[in-house]
Design an enzyme around this catalytic site. Structure first.
Site, PDB file in Angstrom:
ATOM      1  N   LYS A 139      -9.730   0.754   4.436  1.00 20.70           N
ATOM      2  CA  LYS A 139      -9.272   1.637   5.519  1.00 20.70           C
ATOM      3  C   LYS A 139      -8.775   2.928   4.901  1.00 20.70           C
ATOM      4  CE  LYS A 139      -5.467   2.515   7.818  1.00 20.70           C
ATOM      5  NZ  LYS A 139      -5.659   3.973   7.952  1.00 20.70           N
ATOM      6  N   GLU A 174       1.603  -0.756  -3.960  1.00 22.70           N
ATOM      7  CA  GLU A 174       1.968   0.413  -4.782  1.00 22.70           C
ATOM      8  C   GLU A 174       2.684   1.382  -3.857  1.00 22.70           C
ATOM      9  OE1 GLU A 174       1.731   0.534  -7.896  1.00 22.70           O
ATOM     10  OE2 GLU A 174       0.144  -0.855  -8.458  1.00 22.70           O
ATOM     11  N   CYS A 224       3.342   9.919  -6.081  1.00 25.87           N
ATOM     12  CA  CYS A 224       4.370   8.874  -6.090  1.00 25.87           C
ATOM     13  C   CYS A 224       5.205   8.937  -7.366  1.00 25.87           C
ATOM     14  CB  CYS A 224       3.718   7.512  -5.939  1.00 25.87           C
ATOM     15  SG  CYS A 224       2.323   7.298  -7.036  1.00 25.87           S
ATOM     16  N   GLU A 251      12.467  10.039  -0.917  1.00 25.61           N
ATOM     17  CA  GLU A 251      11.198  10.597  -1.384  1.00 25.61           C
ATOM     18  C   GLU A 251      10.767  11.702  -0.425  1.00 25.61           C
ATOM     19  OE1 GLU A 251       7.717   8.101  -1.011  1.00 25.61           O
ATOM     20  OE2 GLU A 251       7.041   8.672  -2.995  1.00 25.61           O
TER      21      GLU A 251
HETATM   22  P1  NAD Z   1       1.841   5.572   4.636  1.00 23.82           P
HETATM   23  O1  NAD Z   1       2.514   4.347   4.189  1.00 23.82           O
HETATM   24  O2  NAD Z   1       2.326   6.243   5.857  1.00 23.82           O
HETATM   25  O3  NAD Z   1       0.286   5.282   4.901  1.00 23.82           O
HETATM   26  C1  NAD Z   1      -0.543   4.728   3.911  1.00 23.82           C
HETATM   27  C2  NAD Z   1      -1.700   4.017   4.568  1.00 23.82           C
HETATM   28  O4  NAD Z   1      -1.198   2.921   5.326  1.00 23.82           O
HETATM   29  C3  NAD Z   1      -2.495   4.877   5.550  1.00 23.82           C
HETATM   30  O5  NAD Z   1      -3.862   4.557   5.429  1.00 23.82           O
HETATM   31  C4  NAD Z   1      -1.967   4.423   6.904  1.00 23.82           C
HETATM   32  O6  NAD Z   1      -2.879   4.569   7.962  1.00 23.82           O
HETATM   33  C5  NAD Z   1      -1.720   2.952   6.630  1.00 23.82           C
HETATM   34  N1  NAD Z   1      -0.735   2.328   7.530  1.00 23.82           N
HETATM   35  C6  NAD Z   1       0.319   2.918   8.136  1.00 23.82           C
HETATM   36  N2  NAD Z   1       0.983   2.000   8.894  1.00 23.82           N
HETATM   37  C7  NAD Z   1       0.347   0.814   8.742  1.00 23.82           C
HETATM   38  C8  NAD Z   1       0.548  -0.497   9.244  1.00 23.82           C
HETATM   39  N3  NAD Z   1       1.563  -0.780  10.064  1.00 23.82           N
HETATM   40  N4  NAD Z   1      -0.308  -1.479   8.859  1.00 23.82           N
HETATM   41  C9  NAD Z   1      -1.338  -1.216   8.032  1.00 23.82           C
HETATM   42  N5  NAD Z   1      -1.582   0.015   7.522  1.00 23.82           N
HETATM   43  C10 NAD Z   1      -0.747   1.020   7.869  1.00 23.82           C
HETATM   44  O7  NAD Z   1       1.863   6.560   3.392  1.00 23.82           O
HETATM   45  P2  NAD Z   1       1.288   8.035   3.271  1.00 23.82           P
HETATM   46  O8  NAD Z   1       2.204   8.988   3.931  1.00 23.82           O
HETATM   47  O9  NAD Z   1      -0.154   8.058   3.635  1.00 23.82           O
HETATM   48  O10 NAD Z   1       1.349   8.231   1.667  1.00 23.82           O
HETATM   49  C11 NAD Z   1       2.490   8.619   1.026  1.00 23.82           C
HETATM   50  C12 NAD Z   1       3.205   7.432   0.422  1.00 23.82           C
HETATM   51  O11 NAD Z   1       2.343   6.722  -0.471  1.00 23.82           O
HETATM   52  C13 NAD Z   1       4.396   7.858  -0.423  1.00 23.82           C
HETATM   53  O12 NAD Z   1       5.477   7.006  -0.166  1.00 23.82           O
HETATM   54  C14 NAD Z   1       3.898   7.667  -1.841  1.00 23.82           C
HETATM   55  O13 NAD Z   1       4.904   7.487  -2.801  1.00 23.82           O
HETATM   56  C15 NAD Z   1       3.019   6.482  -1.711  1.00 23.82           C
HETATM   57  N6  NAD Z   1       2.081   6.409  -2.835  1.00 23.82           N
HETATM   58  C16 NAD Z   1       2.282   5.446  -3.805  1.00 23.82           C
HETATM   59  C17 NAD Z   1       1.431   5.388  -4.910  1.00 23.82           C
HETATM   60  C18 NAD Z   1       1.607   4.368  -5.984  1.00 23.82           C
HETATM   61  O14 NAD Z   1       0.671   4.131  -6.719  1.00 23.82           O
HETATM   62  N7  NAD Z   1       2.768   3.743  -6.116  1.00 23.82           N
HETATM   63  C19 NAD Z   1       0.383   6.306  -5.017  1.00 23.82           C
HETATM   64  C20 NAD Z   1       0.218   7.252  -4.020  1.00 23.82           C
HETATM   65  C21 NAD Z   1       1.066   7.290  -2.928  1.00 23.82           C
END
Ligand code: NAD
Length: 505
Positions: A190, A264, A299, A401
């Site tokens: 997704k 992650e 991140c 963050e």
């Molecule tokens: P997010 O958690 O809002 O969304 C990430 C993904 O999850 C999207 O595809 C979204 O549609 C999906 N999603 C949202 N709600 C969901 C649910 N209830 N069930 C299933 N899927 C759902 O994050 P974002 O704003 O897209 O990305 C930023 C975040 O990602 C930051 O917190 C960042 O630190 C983190 N991040 C972590 C790493 C790592 O490797 N640790 C790498 C990149 C980003």
């Protein structure tokens, strides 16, 4: 035609071609749903297409496609699977300019400093996992029952659900699909609603070397599309990169079916400069560590910059001098060091934290602190690379963050004091120390509560560097051999008896 125009047209043509499509059973098709999510170019705010807003009907179709493909894929010898994945990587290499430019258009990340290296790193990671296919082996044990063979296997799990965010959508996609597929699983990916096209393009190209249905791609919102995918009874493994709040929901949703989950998540990472550090590298390390050239949308961004008092002014001046030289502009312009923030929503998030900072009497903007508007920045989501000082460590600006281009400089006196403050966070993703004192460095490594720790360097996670967070920053490691074995295989313990009542006959 200037490169900018050429790059833009190449990317826009792909965005239009992929608009309103999902990838099922080896083909780009229209989704069942009529609902669409508009996709914007973060550099200009213009609409570049739309992604299907899939719901559980499309989830079911994608999972059924993956489940059917899995029955045959798991039987193909691992090294054959690896060869197909390597051939997929070759296709990515051949079409990398399409991928790089679409990545830049989709995310607003600058082509030269971000999209080109992210694409190269994604291809490298794919090749690495392809090459590890022959290592998918279990263990042989000395039998403790006479006349038996005792061993373990490493088998594929089944249909894997992979959910990615928008900030590094290609590398994070590959980190999931490559090891899962090499290990014999099939995948439903997704994409992130803000940047769906580049991951779809990469998948479309890559899966041309795979049997149809081994890799399926859908798009949609979290609750409506992500949750039915996580909870689908035929999904046997979930791998997620995103925020802590969503990671927690996913862990809960997967729990009733005891489905293993890799998470992650976010971070609020310390970047600590001791007074004995080599400042020529440490000052650049503040810029690189904060990922200013990805608008701080990483991140691992070192957003808490701890500087020992004796060298505080020198470091601040050095960082400001370097920040002043960075050029912010349209992501597809090869002259841009820094591109645009992904969306208006994320820009507002940065503005919100800057409002808090600016209302704090002790806080001072050392560099940046403005949202440029007009001219080249008109309608785009831009914010200057920003360094703050005087923000109290317990302020939300220092604790939460931001996921935008804002870092806080924090002076400290002693190593003990800085370690206490650095660890005083629920996150535990990455941490960096700059020092020439080996003993200090080792003490730091031992005591810091972070999963990805560096001393005297600050590189981004990459192939073969096992990576993942502690505490609220995640569960499990990715990008290396152990991620393929630990997250994408399951094991049987086998005892085979020779089956003769008298072995001497
Ligand atoms: P997010 O958690 O809002 O969304 C990430 C993904 O999850 C999207 O595809 C979204 O549609 C999906 N999603 C949202 N709600 C969901 C649910 N209830 N069930 C299933 N899927 C759902 O994050 P974002 O704003 O897209 O990305 C930023 C975040 O990602 C930051 O917190 C960042 O630190 C983190 N991040 C972590 C790493 C790592 O490797 N640790 C790498 C990149 C980003």
């Amino acid at each position: 035609m200037s490169n900018f125009k050429k790059n833009y047209e190449l990317a826009l043509n792909n965005a239009k071609r992929l608009s309103d499509k999902i990838l099922i059973d080896g083909k780009l098709i229209s989704a069942q749903t009529d609902k669409k999510i508009p996709v914007l170019n973060p550099s200009t705010g213009e609409n570049i297409g739309s992604a299907p807003q899939c719901d559980k009907n499309d989830v079911n179709i994608a999972v059924e496609s993956a489940f059917k493909a899995f029955q045959k894929w798991k039987k193909i010898p691992a090294r054959e699977r690896g060869k197909m994945v390597a051939a997929g990587a070759k296709r990515l290499e051949e079409r990398k300019s399409e991928i790089e430019t679409l990545l830049s258009l989709d995310t607003g990340n600058a082509l030269r400093t971000q999209a080109v290296p992210e694409t190269a790193a994604s291809i490298e990671l794919t090749n690495m996992f392809a090459g590890l296919s022959g290592e998918l082996k279990g263990e042989n044990y000395p039998p403790n029952i006479p006349n038996t063979i005792h061993y373990t296997t490493r088998d594929p799990i089944g249909v894997v659900c992979a959910i990615v965010p928008w900030n590094a959508p290609l590398f994070l996609t590959v980190a999931k699909i490559a090891p899962a597929i090499v290990a014999g699983n099939s995948v439903v990916l997704k994409t992130a609603e803000q940047a769906p096209f580049c991951a779809l393009l990469l998948s479309e190209i890559f899966q041309q070397e795979l049997p149809p249905g081994v890799l399926n791609v859908i798009s949609g919102l979290g609750e409506e599309c992500g949750e039915p995918l996580v909870t689908h009874e035929k999904v046997r493994k979930v791998t997620f990169t995103g925020s802590f709040s969503v990671g927690k929901i996913i862990a809960k949703k997967a729990a009733p079916k005891l489905c293993p989950v890799t998470l992650e998540l976010g971070g609020k990472n310390p970047n600590i400069i001791m007074s004995d550090a080599d400042l020529d590298i440490a000052i650049q390390g503040v810029i690189d560590g904060m990922r200013y050239t990805r608008q701080g949308q990483a991140c691992t961004a070192g957003s808490r910059v701890y500087i020992q008092e004796k060298i505080y002014d020198k470091v601040i001046n050095g960082v400001v001098e370097k920040l002043s030289k960075l050029k912010m502009g349209n992501a597809l312009d090869e002259g841009s060091d820094i591109g645009a923030i992904i969306s208006e929503e994320q820009l507002k998030r940065t503005l919100h934290y800057m409002d808090i900072a600016k209302q704090t009497s002790s806080a001072k903007v050392v560099h940046g602190g403005n949202q440029p508007t007009g001219g080249d920045y008109k309608n785009g989501f831009f914010y200057e690379p920003t360094l703050m000082s005087g923000v109290p460590v317990d302020s939300p600006v220092c604790q939460e963050e931001i996921f935008g281009p804002v870092a806080c400089a924090i002076p400290f006196k002693t190593f003990e004091e800085v370690m206490q403050s650095a660890n005083d966070t629920p996150f535990g993703l990455s941490a960096v120390l700059w020092t020439q004192n080996l003993s200090r460095a080792l003490e730091f490594v031992e005591d810091i509560e972070a999963g990805f720790v560096q001393v005297n360097q600050c590189v981004a996670p990459r192939a073969n560097v096992s990576y993942g967070g502690l505490k609220m920053s995640g569960l499990g490691k990715e990008y290396a051999f152990d991620s393929m074995i630990n997250h994408f295989t399951q094991s049987k313990t086998v005892l085979i008896n020779r089956g003769k009542s008298n072995i001497d006959n």
